[in-house]
Design a protein around this motif. Structure first.
Motif, PDB file in Angstrom:
ATOM      1  N   LYS A  47     -31.386   4.345 -23.022  1.00  0.00           N
ATOM      2  CA  LYS A  47     -32.009   5.394 -22.197  1.00  0.00           C
ATOM      3  C   LYS A  47     -32.204   4.901 -20.759  1.00  0.00           C
ATOM      4  O   LYS A  47     -31.919   5.631 -19.806  1.00  0.00           O
ATOM      5  N   ALA A  48     -32.664   3.671 -20.597  1.00  0.00           N
ATOM      6  CA  ALA A  48     -32.861   3.104 -19.260  1.00  0.00           C
ATOM      7  C   ALA A  48     -31.529   2.958 -18.534  1.00  0.00           C
ATOM      8  O   ALA A  48     -31.401   3.314 -17.347  1.00  0.00           O
ATOM      9  N   ALA A  52     -30.347   4.943 -15.058  1.00  0.00           N
ATOM     10  CA  ALA A  52     -29.940   4.213 -13.857  1.00  0.00           C
ATOM     11  C   ALA A  52     -28.543   4.641 -13.428  1.00  0.00           C
ATOM     12  O   ALA A  52     -28.298   4.906 -12.240  1.00  0.00           O
ATOM     13  N   VAL A  67     -28.637  -3.861 -19.588  1.00  0.00           N
ATOM     14  CA  VAL A  67     -30.017  -4.084 -20.021  1.00  0.00           C
ATOM     15  C   VAL A  67     -29.971  -5.259 -20.997  1.00  0.00           C
ATOM     16  O   VAL A  67     -29.157  -5.277 -21.929  1.00  0.00           O
ATOM     17  N   VAL A 136     -38.319  -5.706 -17.199  1.00  0.00           N
ATOM     18  CA  VAL A 136     -38.889  -4.564 -17.916  1.00  0.00           C
ATOM     19  C   VAL A 136     -40.142  -5.082 -18.611  1.00  0.00           C
ATOM     20  O   VAL A 136     -40.067  -5.971 -19.455  1.00  0.00           O
ATOM     21  N   ILE A 147     -33.261  -5.199 -16.483  1.00  0.00           N
ATOM     22  CA  ILE A 147     -32.194  -4.268 -16.164  1.00  0.00           C
ATOM     23  C   ILE A 147     -31.520  -4.734 -14.883  1.00  0.00           C
ATOM     24  O   ILE A 147     -32.192  -5.178 -13.944  1.00  0.00           O
ATOM     25  N   GLN A 163     -34.685   0.921 -10.731  1.00  0.00           N
ATOM     26  CA  GLN A 163     -36.032   1.489 -10.858  1.00  0.00           C
ATOM     27  C   GLN A 163     -35.984   2.846 -11.542  1.00  0.00           C
ATOM     28  O   GLN A 163     -36.867   3.174 -12.343  1.00  0.00           O
ATOM     29  N   GLY A 165     -33.973   3.658 -13.854  1.00  0.00           N
ATOM     30  CA  GLY A 165     -33.869   3.329 -15.272  1.00  0.00           C
ATOM     31  C   GLY A 165     -35.217   2.992 -15.875  1.00  0.00           C
ATOM     32  O   GLY A 165     -35.555   3.447 -16.977  1.00  0.00           O
ATOM     33  N   LEU A 166     -36.006   2.195 -15.148  1.00  0.00           N
ATOM     34  CA  LEU A 166     -37.354   1.855 -15.640  1.00  0.00           C
ATOM     35  C   LEU A 166     -38.240   3.092 -15.703  1.00  0.00           C
ATOM     36  O   LEU A 166     -38.997   3.268 -16.659  1.00  0.00           O
ATOM     37  N   ASP A 167     -38.139   3.942 -14.686  1.00  0.00           N
ATOM     38  CA  ASP A 167     -38.952   5.162 -14.654  1.00  0.00           C
ATOM     39  C   ASP A 167     -38.676   6.050 -15.860  1.00  0.00           C
ATOM     40  O   ASP A 167     -39.574   6.708 -16.376  1.00  0.00           O
ATOM     41  N   ILE A 169     -38.064   5.202 -18.892  1.00  0.00           N
ATOM     42  CA  ILE A 169     -38.671   4.739 -20.147  1.00  0.00           C
ATOM     43  C   ILE A 169     -40.134   4.333 -19.972  1.00  0.00           C
ATOM     44  O   ILE A 169     -40.758   3.863 -20.908  1.00  0.00           O
ATOM     45  N   GLU A 170     -40.655   4.554 -18.779  1.00  0.00           N
ATOM     46  CA  GLU A 170     -42.028   4.111 -18.471  1.00  0.00           C
ATOM     47  C   GLU A 170     -43.041   4.628 -19.494  1.00  0.00           C
ATOM     48  O   GLU A 170     -43.858   3.861 -20.014  1.00  0.00           O
TER      49      GLU A 170
END
Length: 175
Positions: A47-48, A52, A67, A136, A147, A163, A165-167, A169-170
């Motif tokens: 998902k991340a 991205a 990742v 992460v 990532i 970022q 990508g991180l957002d 799955i945050e």
């Protein structure tokens, strides 16, 4: 005799602190001789990476995204159709570096500039202190992966895609 051995085995397991025996964990989250840690599920890593890649694509960039787990081992690699051949290695090295040094690779770029005390990090075979790699972190502050993005027109734009990508799955990793 068998009942006696069973009782001894049960007592030994309880004293060894094996899971399920009721032994208390210490404050470091360790249970006897074992350490407890978390890593991203493959679905979260995917998902991340997809988020991205999609963010970069929407900006007109063809990139590769890797990742890695908390140990720097790859979980997911995605490469857009026109991304350069270098993006697999570069995105992996950025993700690995972020995990290994527990910091974003843009910050590490500054900290390892020529003339700094940490300049030697740039000579490690896998380390790549170039923007586009982010750690992460789980909601409890534990490292759960990294990532790395490569292929945007510059490292700061790779950072923006990472970022994104991180957002994505945050919320999933916040707890």
């Amino acid at each position: 005799m068998t009942r006696c051995l069973g009782a001894l085995l049960a007592a030994g397991l309880a004293m060894a602190g094996l899971p399920g025996t009721g032994a208390a964990q210490d404050t470091a989250g360790e249970d006897g001789a074992f350490v407890t840690f978390r890593v991203l599920k493959p679905e979260m890593a995917l998902k991340a990476a997809q988020a991205a890649l999609e963010h970069c694509r929407a900006e007109g960039y063809q990139v590769g995204v890797t990742v890695v787990d908390r140990f720097g081992l790859p979980q997911v690699f995605l490469r857009d159709r026109f991304a350069g051949a270098h993006v697999q290695d570069t995105s992996f090295r950025k993700a690995w570096t972020a995990v290994s040094f527990r910091t974003g690779t843009s910050a590490l770029h500054e900290e390892t500039a020529p003339g700094t005390e940490s300049f030697g990090i740039r000579f490690l075979e896998t380390a790549l202190p170039l923007g586009g790699g982010l750690p992460v972190m789980g909601g409890d502050g534990s490292m759960v992966g990294g990532i790395g993005v490569s292929g945007a027109p510059g490292p700061s734009l790779d950072d923006v895609c990472a970022q994104a990508g991180l957002d994505a799955i945050e919320f999933d990793i916040a707890f």
